[in-house]
Design a protein around this motif. Structure first.
Motif, short mmCIF file in Angstrom:
data_model
loop_
_atom_site.label_atom_id
_atom_site.label_comp_id
_atom_site.label_asym_id
_atom_site.label_seq_id
_atom_site.Cartn_x
_atom_site.Cartn_y
_atom_site.Cartn_z
N TYR A 87 -3.72 102.63 -8.56
CA TYR A 87 -4.20 103.63 -9.49
C TYR A 87 -3.42 104.92 -9.29
CZ TYR A 87 -7.99 104.96 -12.71
OH TYR A 87 -8.73 105.30 -13.82
N THR A 88 -3.27 105.68 -10.35
CA THR A 88 -2.54 106.94 -10.22
C THR A 88 -3.25 107.87 -9.22
OG1 THR A 88 -1.65 108.84 -11.44
CG2 THR A 88 -3.77 107.95 -12.19
N ASN A 89 -2.47 108.58 -8.46
CA ASN A 89 -2.97 109.54 -7.46
C ASN A 89 -3.68 108.86 -6.30
OD1 ASN A 89 -3.05 112.19 -6.59
ND2 ASN A 89 -5.04 112.62 -7.50
N ALA A 90 -3.34 107.58 -6.03
CA ALA A 90 -3.91 106.90 -4.87
C ALA A 90 -3.12 107.19 -3.61
CB ALA A 90 -3.96 105.39 -5.12
N GLY A 91 -1.95 107.84 -3.74
CA GLY A 91 -1.14 108.18 -2.57
C GLY A 91 0.02 107.24 -2.34
N LYS A 92 0.50 106.56 -3.38
CA LYS A 92 1.60 105.59 -3.22
C LYS A 92 2.88 106.28 -2.77
CE LYS A 92 1.28 104.12 -7.43
NZ LYS A 92 0.15 105.02 -7.75
N SER A 93 3.24 107.40 -3.40
CA SER A 93 4.49 108.07 -3.05
C SER A 93 4.45 108.63 -1.63
CB SER A 93 4.79 109.19 -4.06
OG SER A 93 5.03 108.65 -5.34
N THR A 94 3.30 109.16 -1.22
CA THR A 94 3.16 109.66 0.15
C THR A 94 3.30 108.52 1.14
OG1 THR A 94 1.64 111.35 -0.67
CG2 THR A 94 1.69 110.98 1.71
N LEU A 95 2.71 107.37 0.83
CA LEU A 95 2.83 106.20 1.70
C LEU A 95 4.28 105.71 1.72
CD1 LEU A 95 1.41 104.10 3.45
CD2 LEU A 95 0.94 102.78 1.37
#
Length: 485
Positions: A254-262
């Protein structure tokens, strides 16, 4: 005719003031239903009439949404985050609960007057509906309101237009915008008249509306050709990668789930991290090393959202091919979200559209550092479901467990145990073993090195001439002739 952002921000960087309108189509009066059921119970035994079964409650599933859909307040809260991500300022929020949508205006006549009054009193620049509007509804609402009217899909398209950075992303957004715009072209007056075939029916010729439609259709055809070219380039790049077999794992969620940070935490990359929705549109690929020393490509992809416009799924298929081709999917979920189950359902719905629902999947519950006694805890000590890993992309908690889970999930190049005997002068072979395998023991006998290792089957296979005949490792291929050097 490139379509740009619909300008949620005014010239001079002044954010536009927006009125948010939510429509809840799943609520039915309890007292009314109780009264109906009571009347049915009273009539049935006395008169013996065979009444038709009671009308079922309108659920979100009946409206084309999952049965675990958000309630009205949660839906409006998520919509507010979308509006803020678009750079607008929320001037007011309104909600109407209805049994069914009005086919002409979605909301009732009284609510239209209320929305128009609020928009005028707050000097709003636009009115945003947390619902998809049909061409007729959009036209009627636009005529009744003192400012512009946009629906949910238009807002999402605007956010995508803002965040597209690469040529590919811009092509995909423009295609989605034009496909959405085509059935919504409208016009008025003499310039819209059409050429007729009888007396009194001949207009001034081809209308501006028809001209616009033809131009837009030509542009759509050109964009599809351009995206097909992008797909061919991606296919060629993928074929080159496949010459050296490196599996791919894709982050989805889902958007804003933290994928890019992970993604940044695992790869050490510098992908944009933002609390705004859809901050990542263009896929990123980075190579990482797993605990087994195997290499794998990790892909960061665009986030999904409830009621994601189908035109976006279609337009971004070139980008989402990374999801289709991945061997393992990492479904990143917000562990601190109060509606995580609904988010999971929506992500799986899009994966189903992509034909990727049956791929091996690891559930990654992110943001466990935000959990406390007052929040809905999806992850608890010792209570993490099988196939699920709790992590914090911000603090690094659980990342090692996640890497081990990826290792275990890979099936194309499985890990096997082997015993090797390598001459000490074979420096390149020894270096390859140290770089690509886990060495459990190393013993020296004369000019030979005896090693007990665990490594990918492809690498062990290339070293078969150094394997011992008595190697009986589970899953290992037949041992080759040992080196007699």
């Amino acid at each position: 005719m490139a379509v740009k952002s619909s300008r949620i921000v005014q010239p001079g960087n002044r954010p536009e003031r927006a009125i948010l309108v939510g429509v809840d189509l799943q609520v039915r009066s309890r007292t009314k239903r109780a009264g109906v059921e009571g009347a049915r119970a009273a009539v049935r035994p006395e008169v013996g009439l065979e009444l038709p079964p009671s009308e079922p409650l309108r659920t979100t599933a009946a409206a084309g949404v999952s049965a675990t859909a958000l309630n009205a307040d949660e839906s409006l809260a998520e919509f507010r985050e979308l509006v803020l991500s678009a750079g607008a300022e929320v001037a007011g929020e309104l909600l109407q609960r209805r049994l069914r949508p009005d086919p002409a205006t979605l909301v009732g006549a009284g609510k239209i007057e209320e929305i128009a009054g609020v928009a005028e009193s707050t000097e709003a620049d636009l009115i945003l509906f947390d619902h998809d509007l049909s061409p007729t509804q959009l036209r009627n609402l636009d005529a009744a309101m003192p400012c512009r009217v946009l629906d949910r899909t238009q807002l999402i398209l605007d956010i995508f237009a803002r965040h597209a950075r690469t040529r590919e992303g811009q092509l995909q957004v423009e295609l989605a915008q034009l496909e959405y715009m085509l059935p919504r072209l409208t016009g008025r007056g003499k310039s819209m008249s059409q050429t007729g075939g009888g007396i009194g029916t001949r207009g001034p010729g081809e209308t501006q509306l028809e001209t616009d439609r033809r131009r837009i259709q030509r542009r759509i055809d050109q964009l599809k050709r351009d995206l097909d070219a992008v797909r061919r380039v991606r296919r060629q790049q993928r074929q080159r990668r496949e010459t050296v077999p490196v599996p791919t794992a894709a982050l989805v969620g889902y958007t804003n789930a933290g994928k890019s940070t992970l993604f940044n935490r695992i790869t050490g990359g510098q992908v944009l991290e933002s609390s705004k929705m859809f901050a990542t549109l263009d896929p990123k690929l980075r190579a990482i090393e797993l605990p087994s020393r195997r290499k794998v490509l990790l892909s960061d992809t665009v986030g999904f959202i409830r009621n994601l416009p189908h035109t976006l799924v279609t337009s971004f298929r070139a980008t989402l091919e990374e999801v289709e081709q991945a061997e393992v999917l990492l479904h990143v979920r917000d562990a601190a979200s109060s509606y995580g189950e609904e988010q999971r359902v929506q992500v799986e719905r899009v994966l189903g559209e992509l034909g990727a629902l049956n791929k091996p999947r690891i559930e990654v519950l992110n943001k466990v550092d935000l959990l406390n006694g007052d929040e809905p805890q999806v992850v608890r000590e010792g209570a993490v479901p099988a196939g699920t890993v709790g992590v914090s992309a911000k603090t690094g908690e659980g990342i090692d467990d996640l890497l081990r889970a990826i290792d275990e999930a890979l099936r194309s190049d499985p890990l096997i145990d082997a015993s090797l005997r390598v001459p000490q002068h074979e420096g390149a072979v020894l270096a390859a073993i140290d770089a690509g395998m886990v060495v459990h023991s190393r013993e020296y006998e004369g000019n030979l090195v005896h090693l007990s290792v665990t490594g990918p089957a492809s690498l062990v296979g290339r070293l078969r001439e150094y394997r011992l005949r008595d190697d009986r490792s589970p899953g290992a291929p037949a041992a080759g002739v040992p080196n007699q050097s």
